[in-house]
Design an enzyme around this catalytic site. Structure first.
Site, PDB file in Angstrom:
ATOM      1  N   HIS A  30       0.832  -1.207   0.000  1.00  0.00           N
ATOM      2  CA  HIS A  30       0.000   0.000   0.000  1.00  0.00           C
ATOM      3  C   HIS A  30       0.863   1.252   0.000  1.00  0.00           C
ATOM      4  O   HIS A  30       1.252   1.736   1.062  1.00  0.00           O
ATOM      5  CB  HIS A  30      -0.894   0.005   1.239  1.00  0.00           C
ATOM      6  CG  HIS A  30      -1.798  -1.186   1.332  1.00  0.00           C
ATOM      7  ND1 HIS A  30      -1.340  -2.447   1.648  1.00  0.00           N
ATOM      8  CD2 HIS A  30      -3.138  -1.301   1.149  1.00  0.00           C
ATOM      9  CE1 HIS A  30      -2.352  -3.296   1.667  1.00  0.00           C
ATOM     10  NE2 HIS A  30      -3.458  -2.638   1.362  1.00  0.00           N
ATOM     11  N   HIS A 261      -3.939   3.551  -3.233  1.00  0.00           N
ATOM     12  CA  HIS A 261      -4.122   3.022  -1.867  1.00  0.00           C
ATOM     13  C   HIS A 261      -3.403   1.687  -1.672  1.00  0.00           C
ATOM     14  O   HIS A 261      -2.606   1.548  -0.762  1.00  0.00           O
ATOM     15  CB  HIS A 261      -5.613   2.852  -1.534  1.00  0.00           C
ATOM     16  CG  HIS A 261      -5.853   1.904  -0.392  1.00  0.00           C
ATOM     17  ND1 HIS A 261      -5.909   2.322   0.916  1.00  0.00           N
ATOM     18  CD2 HIS A 261      -6.005   0.544  -0.355  1.00  0.00           C
ATOM     19  CE1 HIS A 261      -6.096   1.265   1.710  1.00  0.00           C
ATOM     20  NE2 HIS A 261      -6.162   0.176   0.965  1.00  0.00           N
ATOM     21  N   GLU A 405     -17.873  -2.941  25.051  1.00  0.00           N
ATOM     22  CA  GLU A 405     -17.078  -4.168  25.103  1.00  0.00           C
ATOM     23  C   GLU A 405     -15.900  -4.121  24.134  1.00  0.00           C
ATOM     24  O   GLU A 405     -14.790  -4.558  24.458  1.00  0.00           O
ATOM     25  CB  GLU A 405     -17.949  -5.395  24.776  1.00  0.00           C
ATOM     26  CG  GLU A 405     -19.060  -5.678  25.769  1.00  0.00           C
ATOM     27  CD  GLU A 405     -20.315  -4.848  25.504  1.00  0.00           C
ATOM     28  OE1 GLU A 405     -20.350  -4.105  24.485  1.00  0.00           O
ATOM     29  OE2 GLU A 405     -21.266  -4.932  26.306  1.00  0.00           O
ATOM     30  N   HIS A 467     -29.203 -13.853  25.514  1.00  0.00           N
ATOM     31  CA  HIS A 467     -28.199 -13.771  26.578  1.00  0.00           C
ATOM     32  C   HIS A 467     -27.541 -15.113  26.895  1.00  0.00           C
ATOM     33  O   HIS A 467     -26.722 -15.202  27.787  1.00  0.00           O
ATOM     34  CB  HIS A 467     -28.847 -13.226  27.856  1.00  0.00           C
ATOM     35  CG  HIS A 467     -29.092 -11.742  27.817  1.00  0.00           C
ATOM     36  ND1 HIS A 467     -29.795 -11.137  26.804  1.00  0.00           N
ATOM     37  CD2 HIS A 467     -28.720 -10.754  28.676  1.00  0.00           C
ATOM     38  CE1 HIS A 467     -29.846  -9.834  27.042  1.00  0.00           C
ATOM     39  NE2 HIS A 467     -29.211  -9.581  28.160  1.00  0.00           N
TER      40      HIS A 467
HETATM   41  C1  LIG Z   1     -11.731  -3.858  10.020  1.00  0.00           C
HETATM   42  C2  LIG Z   1     -11.199  -3.723   8.641  1.00  0.00           C
HETATM   43  N1  LIG Z   1     -12.060  -3.644   7.615  1.00  0.00           N
HETATM   44  C3  LIG Z   1     -11.593  -3.556   6.353  1.00  0.00           C
HETATM   45  C4  LIG Z   1     -10.259  -3.547   6.097  1.00  0.00           C
HETATM   46  C5  LIG Z   1      -9.751  -3.509   4.656  1.00  0.00           C
HETATM   47  N2  LIG Z   1      -9.160  -2.184   4.386  1.00  0.00           N
HETATM   48  C6  LIG Z   1      -7.863  -1.942   4.522  1.00  0.00           C
HETATM   49  S1  LIG Z   1      -7.452  -0.359   4.219  1.00  0.00           S
HETATM   50  C7  LIG Z   1      -9.056   0.031   3.855  1.00  0.00           C
HETATM   51  C8  LIG Z   1      -9.439   1.420   3.465  1.00  0.00           C
HETATM   52  C9  LIG Z   1      -8.978   2.341   4.478  1.00  0.00           C
HETATM   53  O1  LIG Z   1      -9.107   3.644   4.082  1.00  0.00           O
HETATM   54  P1  LIG Z   1      -8.233   4.708   4.829  1.00  0.00           P
HETATM   55  O2  LIG Z   1      -8.169   4.380   6.254  1.00  0.00           O
HETATM   56  O3  LIG Z   1      -8.750   6.031   4.472  1.00  0.00           O
HETATM   57  O4  LIG Z   1      -6.802   4.453   4.247  1.00  0.00           O
HETATM   58  P2  LIG Z   1      -6.126   5.152   2.982  1.00  0.00           P
HETATM   59  O5  LIG Z   1      -6.750   4.540   1.762  1.00  0.00           O
HETATM   60  O6  LIG Z   1      -6.386   6.590   3.076  1.00  0.00           O
HETATM   61  O7  LIG Z   1      -4.699   4.774   3.101  1.00  0.00           O
HETATM   62  C10 LIG Z   1      -9.877  -1.074   4.012  1.00  0.00           C
HETATM   63  C11 LIG Z   1     -11.321  -1.077   3.779  1.00  0.00           C
HETATM   64  C12 LIG Z   1      -9.398  -3.637   7.203  1.00  0.00           C
HETATM   65  N3  LIG Z   1      -8.075  -3.645   7.063  1.00  0.00           N
HETATM   66  N4  LIG Z   1      -9.894  -3.689   8.462  1.00  0.00           N
END
Ligand SMILES: Cc1ncc(C[n+]2csc(CCOP(=O)(O)OP(=O)(O)O)c2C)c(N)n1
Ligand SMILES: [Mg+2]
Length: 654
Positions: A30, A261, A405, A467
């Site tokens: 990334h 990204h 939680e 529950h």
């Molecule tokens: C809980 C979770 N859901 C989905 C993902 C998959 N995922 C990784 S990065 C991303 C997008 C994140 O966007 P942002 O935080 O704005 O990062 P940027 O593209 O700006 O680097 C997703 C959906 C993940 N890593 N964790």
């Protein structure tokens, strides 16, 4: 040390180039985040963040959590430049390769500089709250000379959209954790497009509403970054620095778009970026003068490190305290409690037994920090003498997490990661679903976090199926590196607490009953739970079957054994408080415990998984549907978790 903006710019350029090259070479990773946040990271790491690459685990270092874990390459580049001995240029070239320490996402324990495993968005920022809290607690106990540092986190749009972040930041605001500083990579981009398509939250207003200090800056402007950090350090609240950035900043054609990204720039775009940045070096060649500037920047912490070392070295109390070693004789009172329970035949719910243990644990282990997600009165996690941590007084040992939680799970991870404290936290077993992602990370990181999960079966009764846990025991047993204890009486509950506290690298679940159970153990001298299972009640007659039970069903199995004995039918009863520990025993031991006779397992939960212990011809008495509302004992009858049913199960083999 003076670092002018031109120097900082060169240092940031090197970060960008090295990160992009590694991602290109791996053909995976990334680049958007490392490029977009290179300027913020440079100012923070070069000028403000106090760490010591030659003593990476220095206790009083500033903590840094890359909550946007997909930007891992940024962290690895920083470690390389700062001179962490475990990150060489070869490691950078092996980014994302099997077996390399520069894994796809930062993995706690793979590199000495990594303060937390991140990747599941939202967890990092939330655990950073736990780290910042641990820092304040230890500061209150030991003073500025020994524990006094910042916790920094970098998060993206994703971390702020995840619900867990809301739970965690509202606690950070409540606790006025002013040494927590969060950078938001405000780039208006996520994977699927621009943020405005999926989110319209005014993040500044949101953080303000829960008691944070907020600052908005241009994340590519060095003066603004530095001023914001200094203002944040002066704040009496936690600070969000909203950094307006361009994702992939430096990549001339792909910057500002979702394309950058999560895909490598590719040769062409990398070449174009280098051209634009005036970078003329060979791939992975980092100019000596830039490396020197970074290494010099790492030296900024030398004075504070030496000062701390002097203060800590002669303070044995403190060194012991943070060493992860439990105080001598810490469990003497627990052993006495076991003896007493055996003697007096104590009949209590195992949640009550756990509270009796805690009365003795909290007194002897000052590092313990307990809490509950608003169910302390039911989980019995609070004991006399505990003091709740507040913004006005951090020197407590109880946390009121409120109904949060998920944040509780992540904050406990942060507490454990920080060190110097040992966290436990309670909720109903069924609601552990709400913190499962944090529990999974605890297991992955190998943290000593203890979950006190009460109301562990249909024995909950009237509250009904919402529950009543059914699949939970099986689900956690399926998770690697987490011990699931389901103790049957006071003795096993104390044993479970002992094992949970002694295991520094495995989180533990204590699944505890709402309803009372008799003491069934005849002695508490040897910790029999340590091997996961054992014959708790051998047959007086020649046995013809083995009943395996856990928790509240052990006394039921012993009752069935008695009734069978009256008919001259002999069975052995095995208590299996922890399958994970049993599975780890040698085959001979397992065989000796389970024997060759027909096996009947009984547990008030899904039958799923018990085939492993009863075999093809065995019988499983469990519950493979959702529960029912009614009096606990009647619900047990209704689902056939009864001595009669166990007896019928045994007689099948006559
Ligand atoms: C809980 C979770 N859901 C989905 C993902 C998959 N995922 C990784 S990065 C991303 C997008 C994140 O966007 P942002 O935080 O704005 O990062 P940027 O593209 O700006 O680097 C997703 C959906 C993940 N890593 N964790
Ligand atoms: Mg983004």
């Amino acid at each position: 040390m003076s670092l002018n903006n031109i120097k900082l710019q060169q240092m940031a350029t090197a970060l960008r180039v090295l990160s992009a090259e590694a991602i290109n070479k791996a053909n995976s990773g990334h680049p958007g985040m490392p490029l977009g946040m290179a300027d913020v990271a440079t100012v923070l790491f070069a000028k403000y963040l106090h760490v010591n690459p030659s003593d990476p685990r220095w206790f009083n270092r500033d903590r840094f959590v890359l909550s946007a874990g997909h930007g891992s390459m940024l962290l690895y580049s920083l470690f390389y430049f700062l001179g962490y001995p475990d990150v060489t240029i070869e490691d950078i070239k092996n980014f994302r390769q099997l077996g390399s320490n520069t894994a796809g996402h930062p993995e706690y324990g793979h590199l000495s500089g990594i303060d937390m495993t991140t990747g599941p968005l939202g967890q990092g920022i939330s655990s950073a709250v736990g780290m910042a809290l641990a820092e304040r607690v230890l500061n209150a106990r030991f003073g500025d000379d020994l524990c006094n540092h910042y916790t920094y986190a970098v998060c993206g749009d994703g971390c702020l959209m995840e619900g867990i972040s809301e739970e965690a930041i509202s606690l950070a605001g409540l606790w006025k954790l002013n040494k927590l500083i969060v950078f938001w990579d405000n780039n208006n981009i996520t994977i699927d497009g621009t943020v405005d398509k999926s989110n319209a939250t005014d993040q500044i207003a949101r953080f303000k509403a829960v008691g944070w200090n907020t600052i908005s800056i241009n994340g590519h402007n060095y003066e603004q970054i530095a001023e914001a950090i200094e203002a944040a350090q002066r704040s009496d609240k936690p600070t969000l620095i909203a950094c307006k950035t361009v994702i992939g900043c430096g990549a001339p054609n792909k910057c500002g778009t979702p394309k950058v990204h999560g895909s490598p720039l590719g040769e062409e775009e990398l070449a174009a970026m280098k051209k634009q940045l005036g970078w003329t070096y060979a791939p992975f060649e980092m100019p000596a003068e830039i490396i020197a500037a970074w290494r010099a920047a790492a030296q900024k912490s030398a004075v504070s490190y030496d000062k701390w070392k002097k203060a800590a070295d002669k303070n044995y109390d403190f060194i012991n305290y943070i060493s992860n070693v439990l105080p001598q004789n810490w469990d003497k009172a627990l052993n006495e409690l076991k003896d007493k329970a055996v003697e007096e035949q104590t009949k209590v719910a195992t949640r009550k037994a756990s509270q009796m243990c805690l009365e003795n644990i909290v007194k002897y282990i000052p590092q313990i920090i307990g809490g509950s997600a608003d169910l302390a009165a039911s989980n019995l996690t609070f004991v006399d003498g505990m003091k709740t941590i507040t913004a006005a007084d951090y020197d407590g040992n109880n946390i009121m997490y409120g109904i949060r939680e998920h944040a509780m799970g992540a904050i406990m991870n942060g507490l454990a990661l920080h060190g110097g404290v040992i966290p436990y936290g309670g909720t109903f077993f069924v609601f552990s679903d709400y913190m499962r992602p944090a529990m999974r990370l605890a297991a992955l990181m190998g943290l000593r976090v203890i979950y006190v999960l009460t109301h562990d079966s249909i024995g909950v009764g009237e509250d009904g199926p919402t529950h009543q846990p059914i699949e939970h025991l099986a689900a956690y047993r399926a998770m690697p590196n987490i011990n699931v204890f389901r103790p049957c009486d006071v003795v096993e509950t104390a044993e479970a607490w002992q094992l949970a506290l002694e295991d520094e690298h495995t989180p533990s679940i204590l699944a505890l009953s709402r309803q009372s159970v008799p003491t069934v153990r005849h002695s508490g001298k040897e910790n029999l739970s340590a091997k996961g299972a054992y014959v708790i009640s051998p047959s007086i007659h020649k046995p013809m079957a083995t009943i395996i039970a856990t928790g509240t069903e052990v006394s039921l199995a012993i009752e069935a054994q008695k009734q069978l004995a009256a008919e001259n039918i002999g069975v052995n009863v095995v208590s299996m408080p922890c399958q994970e520990l049993f599975d780890a025993q040698p085959e001979e031991f397992k065989h000796a415990v389970l024997g060759n006779l027909p096996r009947i397992a009984v547990e008030a939960g899904t039958s799923y998984g018990w085939e492993r212990y009863v075999g093809d011809n065995g019988t499983i008495i469990g519950i493979d549907r959702f529960g029912a509302s009614g009096k606990g004992n009647e619900v047990y009858e209704y689902f056939g978790i009864t001595a009669e049913n166990i007896i019928a199960g045994v007689k099948k083999y006559l």
